[in-house]
Design a protein around this motif. Structure first.
Motif, PDB file in Angstrom:
ATOM      1  N   ASP A 102      13.487   1.446  -4.173  1.00  0.00           N
ATOM      2  CA  ASP A 102      12.920   2.644  -4.789  1.00  0.00           C
ATOM      3  C   ASP A 102      12.285   3.532  -3.719  1.00  0.00           C
ATOM      4  O   ASP A 102      12.462   4.753  -3.710  1.00  0.00           O
ATOM      5  N   ALA A 103      11.556   2.925  -2.789  1.00  0.00           N
ATOM      6  CA  ALA A 103      10.942   3.681  -1.700  1.00  0.00           C
ATOM      7  C   ALA A 103      12.006   4.332  -0.820  1.00  0.00           C
ATOM      8  O   ALA A 103      11.877   5.500  -0.434  1.00  0.00           O
ATOM      9  N   ALA A 104      13.069   3.594  -0.518  1.00  0.00           N
ATOM     10  CA  ALA A 104      14.153   4.146   0.303  1.00  0.00           C
ATOM     11  C   ALA A 104      14.796   5.337  -0.390  1.00  0.00           C
ATOM     12  O   ALA A 104      15.057   6.370   0.237  1.00  0.00           O
ATOM     13  N   ARG A 105      15.038   5.196  -1.682  1.00  0.00           N
ATOM     14  CA  ARG A 105      15.622   6.310  -2.431  1.00  0.00           C
ATOM     15  C   ARG A 105      14.737   7.541  -2.330  1.00  0.00           C
ATOM     16  O   ARG A 105      15.208   8.652  -2.100  1.00  0.00           O
ATOM     17  N   MET A 106      13.440   7.343  -2.452  1.00  0.00           N
ATOM     18  CA  MET A 106      12.504   8.456  -2.392  1.00  0.00           C
ATOM     19  C   MET A 106      12.465   9.078  -0.996  1.00  0.00           C
ATOM     20  O   MET A 106      12.461  10.301  -0.853  1.00  0.00           O
ATOM     21  N   VAL A 107      12.437   8.249   0.030  1.00  0.00           N
ATOM     22  CA  VAL A 107      12.372   8.753   1.411  1.00  0.00           C
ATOM     23  C   VAL A 107      13.630   9.540   1.751  1.00  0.00           C
ATOM     24  O   VAL A 107      13.565  10.594   2.386  1.00  0.00           O
ATOM     25  N   PHE A 108      14.799   9.053   1.329  1.00  0.00           N
ATOM     26  CA  PHE A 108      16.055   9.707   1.681  1.00  0.00           C
ATOM     27  C   PHE A 108      16.437  10.859   0.750  1.00  0.00           C
ATOM     28  O   PHE A 108      17.401  11.569   1.012  1.00  0.00           O
ATOM     29  N   ASP A 109      15.682  11.051  -0.310  1.00  0.00           N
ATOM     30  CA  ASP A 109      15.941  12.157  -1.234  1.00  0.00           C
ATOM     31  C   ASP A 109      15.341  13.437  -0.650  1.00  0.00           C
ATOM     32  O   ASP A 109      14.123  13.554  -0.536  1.00  0.00           O
ATOM     33  N   PRO A 110      16.181  14.411  -0.290  1.00  0.00           N
ATOM     34  CA  PRO A 110      15.654  15.639   0.315  1.00  0.00           C
ATOM     35  C   PRO A 110      14.682  16.392  -0.589  1.00  0.00           C
ATOM     36  O   PRO A 110      13.797  17.092  -0.101  1.00  0.00           O
ATOM     37  N   ASP A 111      14.820  16.241  -1.889  1.00  0.00           N
ATOM     38  CA  ASP A 111      13.923  16.927  -2.820  1.00  0.00           C
ATOM     39  C   ASP A 111      12.503  16.360  -2.792  1.00  0.00           C
ATOM     40  O   ASP A 111      11.562  17.030  -3.197  1.00  0.00           O
ATOM     41  N   GLU A 112      12.356  15.118  -2.324  1.00  0.00           N
ATOM     42  CA  GLU A 112      11.030  14.484  -2.254  1.00  0.00           C
ATOM     43  C   GLU A 112      10.232  14.995  -1.052  1.00  0.00           C
ATOM     44  O   GLU A 112       9.014  14.971  -1.052  1.00  0.00           O
ATOM     45  N   SER A 157       0.832  -1.202   0.000  1.00  0.00           N
ATOM     46  CA  SER A 157       0.000   0.000   0.000  1.00  0.00           C
ATOM     47  C   SER A 157       0.871   1.258   0.000  1.00  0.00           C
ATOM     48  O   SER A 157       0.613   2.214  -0.747  1.00  0.00           O
ATOM     49  N   ALA A 158       1.916   1.273   0.833  1.00  0.00           N
ATOM     50  CA  ALA A 158       2.811   2.428   0.901  1.00  0.00           C
ATOM     51  C   ALA A 158       3.544   2.627  -0.422  1.00  0.00           C
ATOM     52  O   ALA A 158       3.672   3.757  -0.908  1.00  0.00           O
ATOM     53  N   TYR A 159       4.030   1.534  -1.024  1.00  0.00           N
ATOM     54  CA  TYR A 159       4.719   1.637  -2.312  1.00  0.00           C
ATOM     55  C   TYR A 159       3.783   2.198  -3.378  1.00  0.00           C
ATOM     56  O   TYR A 159       4.191   3.029  -4.185  1.00  0.00           O
ATOM     57  N   ARG A 160       2.550   1.731  -3.369  1.00  0.00           N
ATOM     58  CA  ARG A 160       1.571   2.209  -4.345  1.00  0.00           C
ATOM     59  C   ARG A 160       1.343   3.710  -4.177  1.00  0.00           C
ATOM     60  O   ARG A 160       1.318   4.466  -5.148  1.00  0.00           O
ATOM     61  N   LYS A 161       1.211   4.164  -2.932  1.00  0.00           N
ATOM     62  CA  LYS A 161       0.983   5.586  -2.670  1.00  0.00           C
ATOM     63  C   LYS A 161       2.186   6.436  -3.070  1.00  0.00           C
ATOM     64  O   LYS A 161       2.024   7.575  -3.501  1.00  0.00           O
ATOM     65  N   LEU A 162       3.382   5.870  -2.914  1.00  0.00           N
ATOM     66  CA  LEU A 162       4.601   6.585  -3.301  1.00  0.00           C
ATOM     67  C   LEU A 162       4.845   6.548  -4.808  1.00  0.00           C
ATOM     68  O   LEU A 162       5.561   7.386  -5.343  1.00  0.00           O
ATOM     69  N   GLY A 163       4.303   5.533  -5.450  1.00  0.00           N
ATOM     70  CA  GLY A 163       4.634   5.297  -6.847  1.00  0.00           C
ATOM     71  C   GLY A 163       5.983   4.609  -6.954  1.00  0.00           C
ATOM     72  O   GLY A 163       6.687   4.741  -7.953  1.00  0.00           O
ATOM     73  N   ALA A 164       6.348   3.868  -5.901  1.00  0.00           N
ATOM     74  CA  ALA A 164       7.635   3.171  -5.836  1.00  0.00           C
ATOM     75  C   ALA A 164       7.483   1.755  -6.361  1.00  0.00           C
ATOM     76  O   ALA A 164       6.451   1.113  -6.163  1.00  0.00           O
ATOM     77  N   GLY A 165       8.538   1.260  -6.980  1.00  0.00           N
ATOM     78  CA  GLY A 165       8.533  -0.091  -7.511  1.00  0.00           C
ATOM     79  C   GLY A 165       8.899  -1.153  -6.491  1.00  0.00           C
ATOM     80  O   GLY A 165       8.752  -2.336  -6.755  1.00  0.00           O
ATOM     81  N   GLY A 166       9.374  -0.749  -5.334  1.00  0.00           N
ATOM     82  CA  GLY A 166       9.778  -1.699  -4.305  1.00  0.00           C
ATOM     83  C   GLY A 166      10.524  -0.997  -3.194  1.00  0.00           C
ATOM     84  O   GLY A 166      10.568   0.237  -3.125  1.00  0.00           O
ATOM     85  N   ARG A 167      11.149  -1.792  -2.336  1.00  0.00           N
ATOM     86  CA  ARG A 167      11.818  -1.284  -1.134  1.00  0.00           C
ATOM     87  C   ARG A 167      12.951  -0.312  -1.463  1.00  0.00           C
ATOM     88  O   ARG A 167      13.041   0.754  -0.865  1.00  0.00           O
TER      89      ARG A 167
END
Length: 85
Positions: free
Chosen positions: A53-63, A41-51
């Motif tokens: 990808d989600a980590a990259r998004m969470v740790f990216d300050p621009d996100e 559910s969290a990946y879907r909401k983020l538009g992430a392909g997996g763990r």
């Protein structure tokens, strides 16, 4: 920004900081299948392909997701050091 449930945030925080589904389940007193469901559910909401990808998004300050997922103290540490402890 994505609107996560409290449990999705907890599960996602543990996942992106290196915990396995088994460890997350044990820590939060959940079944592994429930952890997988929250992560999906969290990946879907983020538009992430997996763990990763989600980590990259969470740790990216621009996100702008670190405060929401990791909490302000961890988010500040990520901004200073470039990673979570």
């Amino acid at each position: 920004p994505a609107a996560f449930s409290h449990r999705e945030r907890e599960v996602l925080r543990l996942a992106v900081t290196g915990h396995t589904n088994y460890e997350i389940a044990r820590t939060l007193f959940l079944a592994e299948s429930t952890v997988k469901s929250h992560l999906s559910s969290a990946y879907r909401k983020l538009g992430a392909g997996g763990r990763s990808d989600a980590a990259r998004m969470v740790f990216d300050p621009d996100e702008g997701l670190a405060d929401m997922v990791l909490g302000p103290a961890a988010s500040d540490r990520v901004a200073r050091e470039g990673h979570a402890a």
